[in-house]
Design a protein around this motif. Sequence first.
Motif, PDB file in Angstrom:
ATOM      1  N   ASP A  60       0.815  -1.217   0.000  1.00 36.60           N
ATOM      2  CA  ASP A  60       0.000   0.000   0.000  1.00 36.60           C
ATOM      3  C   ASP A  60       0.847   1.266   0.000  1.00 36.60           C
ATOM      4  N   GLU A  69       0.281   1.975 -11.003  1.00 38.38           N
ATOM      5  CA  GLU A  69      -1.178   2.041 -10.917  1.00 38.38           C
ATOM      6  C   GLU A  69      -1.697   3.284 -11.648  1.00 38.38           C
ATOM      7  N   ARG A  73      -4.211   3.228 -14.794  1.00 37.05           N
ATOM      8  CA  ARG A  73      -5.496   3.935 -14.738  1.00 37.05           C
ATOM      9  C   ARG A  73      -5.644   4.914 -15.905  1.00 37.05           C
ATOM     10  N   VAL A  94     -10.163  -3.486 -11.123  1.00 37.29           N
ATOM     11  CA  VAL A  94     -10.118  -2.253 -10.332  1.00 37.29           C
ATOM     12  C   VAL A  94     -11.318  -2.197  -9.395  1.00 37.29           C
ATOM     13  N   ALA A  95     -12.493  -2.536  -9.886  1.00 38.57           N
ATOM     14  CA  ALA A  95     -13.696  -2.508  -9.052  1.00 38.57           C
ATOM     15  C   ALA A  95     -13.572  -3.477  -7.876  1.00 38.57           C
ATOM     16  N   ARG A  98     -11.037  -2.069  -5.334  1.00 39.61           N
ATOM     17  CA  ARG A  98     -11.629  -0.979  -4.548  1.00 39.61           C
ATOM     18  C   ARG A  98     -12.599  -1.519  -3.502  1.00 39.61           C
ATOM     19  N   ARG A 101     -10.781  -2.799  -0.489  1.00 39.33           N
ATOM     20  CA  ARG A 101     -10.187  -1.760   0.338  1.00 39.33           C
ATOM     21  C   ARG A 101     -11.217  -1.059   1.210  1.00 39.33           C
ATOM     22  N   GLU A 102     -12.466  -1.205   0.896  1.00 35.55           N
ATOM     23  CA  GLU A 102     -13.501  -0.527   1.675  1.00 35.55           C
ATOM     24  C   GLU A 102     -14.246  -1.435   2.574  1.00 35.55           C
TER      25      GLU A 102
END
Length: 102
Positions: A60, A69, A73, A94-95, A98, A101-102
């Motif tokens: 990270d 990255e 992107r 990517v989805a 993400r 990460r949430e």
Amino acid sequence: MSAPASHDVPEQPRVPRTADGIAAALSGSRRMEFYRQLGTAPLEQVETILRRWWGEAMLDTDPALKDVERDIRQGRAPGGAAAEEVFPDWAGHVARARARRE
């Protein structure tokens, strides 16, 4: 007596190998997941959890990964290829990342 050569002194890792060091390097929801796993783990699994999350925190906070990255992107992959050529399901990847990460 002379001072030790700089190559004799081990370099400190970007993320300290402590629970607090790992937590400080993780974003909000990932930090909470780290603490949840650490807090509920049996004693014999704590080291495994610390090692896993230290690796996540190192990734990270890796500035080189952030450059790659960013390029991906923007539709560029290392070597000049379009991201979709290298990763056919790039938008899905990517989805999913993400969402993790949430």
